[in-house]
Design an enzyme around this catalytic site. Structure first.
Site, PDB file in Angstrom:
ATOM      1  N   HIS A 114       0.940  -1.263  -0.147  1.00  0.00           N
ATOM      2  CA  HIS A 114      -0.139  -0.030   0.091  1.00  0.00           C
ATOM      3  C   HIS A 114       0.718   1.331  -0.088  1.00  0.00           C
ATOM      4  CE1 HIS A 114       0.746  -1.254   4.295  1.00  0.00           C
ATOM      5  NE2 HIS A 114       1.053   0.073   4.360  1.00  0.00           N
ATOM      6  N   ARG A 196      12.723  -7.545   4.513  1.00  0.00           N
ATOM      7  CA  ARG A 196      11.488  -8.233   5.351  1.00  0.00           C
ATOM      8  C   ARG A 196      10.359  -7.627   4.339  1.00  0.00           C
ATOM      9  NH1 ARG A 196       7.514  -5.533   8.228  1.00  0.00           N
ATOM     10  NH2 ARG A 196       6.293  -6.966   9.780  1.00  0.00           N
ATOM     11  N   ASP A 198       6.741  -6.250   4.415  1.00  0.00           N
ATOM     12  CA  ASP A 198       5.816  -6.035   5.173  1.00  0.00           C
ATOM     13  C   ASP A 198       4.348  -6.541   4.640  1.00  0.00           C
ATOM     14  OD1 ASP A 198       4.723  -4.487   7.736  1.00  0.00           O
ATOM     15  OD2 ASP A 198       3.614  -3.689   5.953  1.00  0.00           O
ATOM     16  N   LYS A 201       1.023 -11.158   3.651  1.00  0.00           N
ATOM     17  CA  LYS A 201      -0.407 -11.661   3.275  1.00  0.00           C
ATOM     18  C   LYS A 201      -1.480 -11.006   2.717  1.00  0.00           C
ATOM     19  CE  LYS A 201      -3.600 -12.020   7.353  1.00  0.00           C
ATOM     20  NZ  LYS A 201      -3.872 -12.757   8.641  1.00  0.00           N
ATOM     21  N   HIS A 202      -1.154  -9.747   2.484  1.00  0.00           N
ATOM     22  CA  HIS A 202      -2.193  -8.898   1.814  1.00  0.00           C
ATOM     23  C   HIS A 202      -1.896  -8.751   0.486  1.00  0.00           C
ATOM     24  CE1 HIS A 202      -2.921  -7.852   6.123  1.00  0.00           C
ATOM     25  NE2 HIS A 202      -4.384  -7.713   5.808  1.00  0.00           N
ATOM     26  N   GLU A 223       6.147 -11.238   5.903  1.00  0.00           N
ATOM     27  CA  GLU A 223       5.222 -11.195   7.035  1.00  0.00           C
ATOM     28  C   GLU A 223       3.993 -11.714   6.712  1.00  0.00           C
ATOM     29  OE1 GLU A 223       3.107  -7.985  10.076  1.00  0.00           O
ATOM     30  OE2 GLU A 223       3.568  -7.555   8.006  1.00  0.00           O
ATOM     31  N   GLY A 228      -6.510 -18.409  12.679  1.00  0.00           N
ATOM     32  CA  GLY A 228      -7.837 -19.182  12.651  1.00  0.00           C
ATOM     33  C   GLY A 228      -8.700 -18.690  11.813  1.00  0.00           C
ATOM     34  N   HIS A 287       7.442  -5.700  16.635  1.00  0.00           N
ATOM     35  CA  HIS A 287       6.863  -4.459  16.996  1.00  0.00           C
ATOM     36  C   HIS A 287       5.374  -4.464  17.063  1.00  0.00           C
ATOM     37  CE1 HIS A 287       7.132  -4.434  12.728  1.00  0.00           C
ATOM     38  NE2 HIS A 287       6.341  -3.549  12.657  1.00  0.00           N
TER      39      HIS A 287
END
Length: 443
Positions: A114, A196, A198, A201-202, A223, A228, A287
């Site tokens: 984003h 990394r 960030d 998963k999006h 990341e 669940g 963090h």
């Protein structure tokens, strides 16, 4: 907390003569919200000499202004300007060179799911307006327009929707991929070892892989917070074919056992439903959960000595690529201000900075981990409750406890005759948690 006061002391005199034998990455430390010049100094004076293999630094791309809160660095405005909260481009490049010279690899946090919200002038001078989708490198057609994320059971909604209302880049676009890949290649050319990713998963796994491929397939850890009830397509295991993935469950499992009975840690690993060790990026906390973001249930610096012991165990136990968190306090008059930015002082010069990487309980275990890399666990011992001990092959043993009674477990030393000379100098290469000598440290 009186029953969890202890001190961890590595027999550093015994280990001091050992050469570093860490794997390619070694132990990572996240110097959260540190300036580039301070990171360079830490690489030269602490991280390199103590055997840390890498340092994670804040996103170096220009971003939304606002140093009073930490999350503005996670709202990029462009990928062609390198003036950020951490410092200017010259300071960034100097830090990379100095850390590399000290034997510490630099991993940059990379945000490309984003862009920044709102409008104004960024840290590097770039103008932006999220309402009009206008950024120095991107316009309206470079974004998804699917509204906010409302259903984590629907992977397409997660991949194409706006996270917290932040304009969602169309990472499936060749143009967008090229802009991000060029940014990453620039950093790699300056000596950055990896990234990394960030909010991975999006983004669709195929998009993340395409960007990394265009950047030359650098080392990366993604990341991906597994939870669940969410779509199986956005679980950590769906991203491991790309590279290493954050294993948040490791931290929550550690916390559950350090708040319960650590004897159960004897089998900690893939059999617990964790990722394969060579695909897992692990930590006691980071963090986000420290501030109750992205799920909770982890130990943090607020748990004081118990937190230190969990880090010690992580460094002694053979699972995953390990990261130590270096945080700062964000209390104000008895309340927690989770948005609070870093203290204005130089890191480690006052009590507002935690500087966990400098604590002997953690710092000296990095060398322990380096020396025992690749060695199996053997000679496990426990008292059926909260005292454990184990050895790592023929090199070291690690007793630990979460109780305040005086103890010294008997742990067989796997010392082959052929290593008598080195063991004679080593005596007992052990991480010793000795509650009887513990000094109280506030949580």
């Amino acid at each position: 907390m009186h029953n969890t006061l202890f001190r961890t002391a590595l027999l550093a005199a015994a280990l001091g003569s050992f050469s570093h034998t860490a794997s390619a990455e070694g132990v990572m430390v996240h110097l959260f919200e540190w300036k580039f010049n301070d990171i360079a100094n830490e690489c030269e004076t602490v991280l390199g000499p103590k055997g840390f293999g890498g340092v994670q630094v804040s996103p170096p791309a220009e971003h939304k202004q606002g140093s009073q809160v930490w999350w503005t660095v996670y709202q990029p405005v462009s990928y062609k300007n390198f003036n950020s909260f951490g410092g200017c481009e010259a300071e960034l490049r100097s830090m990379i060179a100095r850390c590399n010279a000290a034997g510490v690899k630099v991993y940059a946090d990379a945000v490309f799911n984003h862009m920044a919200s709102g409008s104004g002038t960024a840290t590097g001078g770039g103008s932006y307006n999220s309402g009009q989708y206008q950024y120095p490198q991107f316009g309206y057609n470079d974004f998804h327009h699917s509204g906010d994320i409302t259903n984590y059971g629907d992977s397409n909604n997660v991949w194409n929707g706006a996270l917290y209302g932040l304009p969602d880049l169309n990472t499936g676009s060749s143009y967008v991929q090229d802009q991000i890949a060029t940014y990453m290649k620039t950093l790699l050319g300056w000596g950055v070892a990896g990234f990394r990713i960030d909010a991975a998963k999006h983004m669709a796994p195929a998009d993340v892989k395409a960007i990394l491929d265009k950047a030359g397939s650098p080392r990366a850890y993604l990341e991906v917070i597994g939870a669940g009830g969410e779509s199986p397509d956005i679980q950590p295991g769906r991203y491991t074919y790309i590279d290493t993935v954050t294993e948040f469950k490791y931290g929550t499992d550690l916390a559950a056992n350090f708040n319960g009975q650590i004897k159960n840690l004897k089998t900690l690993g893939e059999s617990w439903g964790l990722l394969p060790s060579n695909k897992a990026f692990v930590f006691v906390d980071n963090h986000d959960p420290e501030r109750a973001h992205g799920g909770g249930g982890m130990l943090t610096f607020m748990q004081g000595a118990r937190y230190d012991l969990a880090n010690t165990f992580m460094l002694a136990w053979p699972y995953g690529w390990k990261q130590v968190m270096s945080a700062y306090r964000f209390e104000n008059m008895g309340t927690y201000e989770t948005d609070k930015g870093a203290p204005g002082s130089t890191p480690c010069t006052d009590s507002q900075w935690n500087c966990e990487q400098r604590r002997p309980t953690i710092m000296n275990m990095v060398l322990f981990r380096n020396r025992t890399e690749g060695q199996p666990v053997s000679n496990w011992w426990d008292n059926g409750n909260n005292q454990i001990a184990f050895s790592r092959g023929t090199r070291a043993s690690s007793p630990s406890t979460t109780r305040a009674a005086r103890w010294w477990p008997r742990c067989r030393r796997s010392r082959p005759a052929s290593t008598a000379t080195s063991w004679g100098a080593m005596t007992t290469a052990a991480a010793v948690m000795s509650p009887s000598t513990a000094a109280a440290r506030p949580a």
